[in-house]
Design a protein around this motif. Structure first.
Motif, PDB file in Angstrom:
ATOM      1  N   LEU A 170     -14.372 -10.508 -14.925  1.00 37.54           N
ATOM      2  CA  LEU A 170     -13.555 -11.630 -15.388  1.00 37.54           C
ATOM      3  C   LEU A 170     -13.799 -12.877 -14.534  1.00 37.54           C
ATOM      4  O   LEU A 170     -13.909 -13.996 -15.060  1.00 37.54           O
ATOM      5  CB  LEU A 170     -12.071 -11.265 -15.355  1.00 37.54           C
ATOM      6  CG  LEU A 170     -11.097 -12.377 -15.775  1.00 37.54           C
ATOM      7  CD1 LEU A 170     -11.338 -12.777 -17.227  1.00 37.54           C
ATOM      8  CD2 LEU A 170      -9.641 -11.937 -15.563  1.00 37.54           C
ATOM      9  N   TYR A 173     -17.003 -14.401 -15.689  1.00 33.74           N
ATOM     10  CA  TYR A 173     -16.828 -15.082 -16.977  1.00 33.74           C
ATOM     11  C   TYR A 173     -16.216 -16.473 -16.795  1.00 33.74           C
ATOM     12  O   TYR A 173     -16.746 -17.476 -17.262  1.00 33.74           O
ATOM     13  CB  TYR A 173     -15.895 -14.278 -17.882  1.00 33.74           C
ATOM     14  CG  TYR A 173     -16.499 -13.087 -18.571  1.00 33.74           C
ATOM     15  CD1 TYR A 173     -17.863 -13.016 -18.857  1.00 33.74           C
ATOM     16  CD2 TYR A 173     -15.703 -12.014 -18.969  1.00 33.74           C
ATOM     17  CE1 TYR A 173     -18.403 -11.916 -19.506  1.00 33.74           C
ATOM     18  CE2 TYR A 173     -16.234 -10.911 -19.631  1.00 33.74           C
ATOM     19  CZ  TYR A 173     -17.577 -10.864 -19.889  1.00 33.74           C
ATOM     20  OH  TYR A 173     -18.112  -9.782 -20.531  1.00 33.74           O
ATOM     21  N   VAL A 174     -15.068 -16.501 -16.117  1.00 35.06           N
ATOM     22  CA  VAL A 174     -14.283 -17.735 -16.020  1.00 35.06           C
ATOM     23  C   VAL A 174     -14.992 -18.785 -15.164  1.00 35.06           C
ATOM     24  O   VAL A 174     -15.145 -19.944 -15.573  1.00 35.06           O
ATOM     25  CB  VAL A 174     -12.878 -17.438 -15.463  1.00 35.06           C
ATOM     26  CG1 VAL A 174     -12.108 -18.743 -15.231  1.00 35.06           C
ATOM     27  CG2 VAL A 174     -12.106 -16.529 -16.412  1.00 35.06           C
ATOM     28  N   SER A 175     -15.426 -18.385 -13.970  1.00 35.80           N
ATOM     29  CA  SER A 175     -16.059 -19.354 -13.073  1.00 35.80           C
ATOM     30  C   SER A 175     -17.388 -19.855 -13.637  1.00 35.80           C
ATOM     31  O   SER A 175     -17.710 -21.043 -13.539  1.00 35.80           O
ATOM     32  CB  SER A 175     -16.264 -18.742 -11.685  1.00 35.80           C
ATOM     33  OG  SER A 175     -17.057 -17.569 -11.756  1.00 35.80           O
ATOM     34  N   ILE A 266     -14.121 -13.831 -22.604  1.00 35.82           N
ATOM     35  CA  ILE A 266     -12.888 -13.814 -21.806  1.00 35.82           C
ATOM     36  C   ILE A 266     -11.742 -13.208 -22.611  1.00 35.82           C
ATOM     37  O   ILE A 266     -10.924 -12.427 -22.087  1.00 35.82           O
ATOM     38  CB  ILE A 266     -12.534 -15.244 -21.346  1.00 35.82           C
ATOM     39  CG1 ILE A 266     -13.577 -15.740 -20.334  1.00 35.82           C
ATOM     40  CG2 ILE A 266     -11.138 -15.294 -20.726  1.00 35.82           C
ATOM     41  CD1 ILE A 266     -13.459 -17.216 -20.009  1.00 35.82           C
TER      42      ILE A 266
END
Length: 526
Positions: A170, A173-175, A266
């Motif tokens: 996760l 994915y986000v960063s 995400i």
């Protein structure tokens, strides 16, 4: 008891495992797009010096554009206009083609460049004039991105072994999405390369974590299938990228377009389970039990879960769990040390040859989009072939054979004349197919070689070495200024070295995954 025995009881390739594969597939689609992104956002359109500074309001202003170019820009040996030089002043005598231009004074471009925007609306090259003396900066954008990928691989490999596969996936994915989107709004070259470094750093966690997570949840029989499917996500991403790049010709919008699949990744992450192997190896037996029961429920094998108690799970890993494993564990013991050295060298060679071919999509004189599409499509039969070969002849022979044939194709292109662009492209495409087969094999092969307690560290180290090879690949292509065949020779040598190293590794076909470092030290080479 082995973890494979438990998987056998609850179905090691049921609906639960297929769910993991689908979720991983979504997130991995964006990776090849970003890895190949510089082929398009840093493409070099046809260009010549801006000659507006030569307009003195007299004869020059009355000339047509072709005539202005004729008296302002020297012509090269191949008949094209010089990209980096211009005459110090208009040479009107050239309109009659009666003068010798060899002694006419020339200077470097004085007022910037004019770019052909028929193929690309905007690129990094045209935005910040990364041509001529600044050509190195253009290639550096690729290298800097992969340096970020290189260090990210090491970091995420270690962090996911320490904090778990799921949460670090996760984070990646986000960063990765945030830095990629930010890079699309860069206002300067320096800002762009800094943000691309961090994009590479963060996004690489997706590939190394999802690959290991998928392999750790499936039984021995289906490990090769999962490995090939994971690699096919790369093929579909590359194929789709050629189409996206064709329609999105502005570099900022192209970055945003290829990053958008991470939004869906995400959203679907909530259904991604943690690796039960990792949980057991780290003494989190109750959580492992929960996920295993969830797996059994989704696979409809709940009646076979009588042995899923913490006492049984505690017998799977006998090595101490009261310490944190690190990259140092890859070199503490003799056989682990040899394994790390060999796989690291192998990944470097595979990546160097694979990306050396992939980045050279303009080197054969054909359409850039068609070449990218063909390079992507050839991966499909190559990886399907790998699926059958992995069990027929084994992981080791498949890897050695793919690298030898890739090196052969690279060697052939050294002797094929440059004016035979179609032949050179065909040979390069076939070589790309063998190179992608070697990459598909090495990912699965390496994940089977390393023990569970340091598997993610091992894959992180391997990915570091691979990205080092990728970072070097654009610089290798610049060696054509020393000798036109030198890049092909270096890439060919890398492929052959990889084949030699792969031959020294043990076979893993139809074998249980090692759980501890002791398993590695006790095994004999097959």
């Amino acid at each position: 008891m082995k973890f494979e025995n438990i998987l056998s009881d609850i179905n090691g390739f049921g609906r639960f495992q297929k769910m993991i594969i689908v979720i991983s597939f979504i997130g991995r689609f964006a990776l090849p797009c970003h890895f190949m992104l510089n082929n398009f956002i840093a493409a070099v359109p046809s260009h010549h010096c801006d000659i507006s500074s030569l307009d003195d309001g007299g004869i020059f202003s009355k000339l047509s554009l072709p005539e202005r170019l004729a008296v302002s820009i020297p012509v090269q040996e191949d008949g094209t206009l010089s990209s980096c030089m211009m005459f110090a002043e208009p040479q009107y005598q050239l309109l009659s083609n009666s003068s010798d231009i060899t002694d006419l004074p020339t200077v470097s471009c004085q007022n910037g460049w004019v770019y052909d925007n028929s193929t690309f609306k905007s690129t990094l090259t045209s935005e910040w004039d990364l041509v001529c003396d600044e050509r190195g900066k253009n290639k550096a954008t690729t290298t800097i991105f992969f340096v970020g990928v290189m260090f990210g691989a090491m970091s995420f490999g270690s962090l996911s072994d320490r904090f778990g596969r799921r949460i670090m996936l996760l984070v990646s994915y986000v960063s990765g999405m945030l830095f990629a989107v930010a890079s699309a709004f860069s206002s300067s070259y320096v800002m762009f390369i800094v943000l691309r470094f961090f994009t590479g750093f963060c996004i690489t966690g997706i590939v190394i974590i999802s690959s290991v997570l998928s392999v750790e949840w499936v039984d021995i029989e289906h490990r090769k299938l999962v490995g090939v499917i994971d690699n096919l996500s790369w093929t579909f991403g590359n194929t789709g990228f050629a189409a996206i790049a064709y329609f999105v010709t502005d570099w900022r919008w192209l970055i945003l377009s290829v990053t958008s699949p991470l939004i869906l990744a995400i959203i679907t992450w909530r259904w991604m389970p943690e690796s039960a192997r990792w949980l057991i190896a780290n003494g989190k037996l109750e959580q492992a039990q929960t996920y295993l029961k969830k797996c059994a429920k989704i696979n409809r094998t709940e009646g076979l879960t009588d042995n899923l108690n913490t006492e049984t799970l505690s017998t799977i890993v006998t090595e101490k769990r009261d310490r944190v494993y690190s990259y140092l564990d890859l070199i503490r013991t003799p056989k682990m040390r040899k394994l790390a050295l060999r796989t690291g060298t192998l990944w470097f060679c595979v990546a160097t040859s694979f990306y050396g071919i992939s980045f050279n999509i303009t080197g054969f004189g054909l359409n850039i989009y068609l070449t990218q599409f063909t390079y992507a499509v050839i991966e499909l039969p190559a990886k399907v072939s790998v699926y059958f070969l992995l069990d027929k002849i084994g992981r080791r022979c498949t890897e050695v054979g793919a690298l030898l044939l890739s090196g052969l194709c690279l060697g052939i292109n050294i002797i094929v004349p440059k004016d035979m662009s179609v032949v050179r492209t065909v040979v390069a495409v076939i070589g790309k197919g063998f190179a992608s087969a070697s990459f598909a094999t090495v990912i699965l092969y390496s994940s089977e070689l390393y023990p569970t307690v340091v598997r993610q560290n091992g894959m992180g180290f391997n990915s570091f070495m691979a990205r080092f090879g990728v970072a070097v690949a654009p610089l290798i292509l610049l060696l054509d200024e020393v000798w036109k065949h030198l890049p092909q020779l270096v890439l060919c040598s890398a492929a052959l070295l990889g084949a030699i190293v792969a031959r020294t590794l043990p076979e893993t076909r139809n074998r249980c995954l090692p759980e501890t470092i002791q398993d590695i030290e006790e095994q004999s080479r097959a």
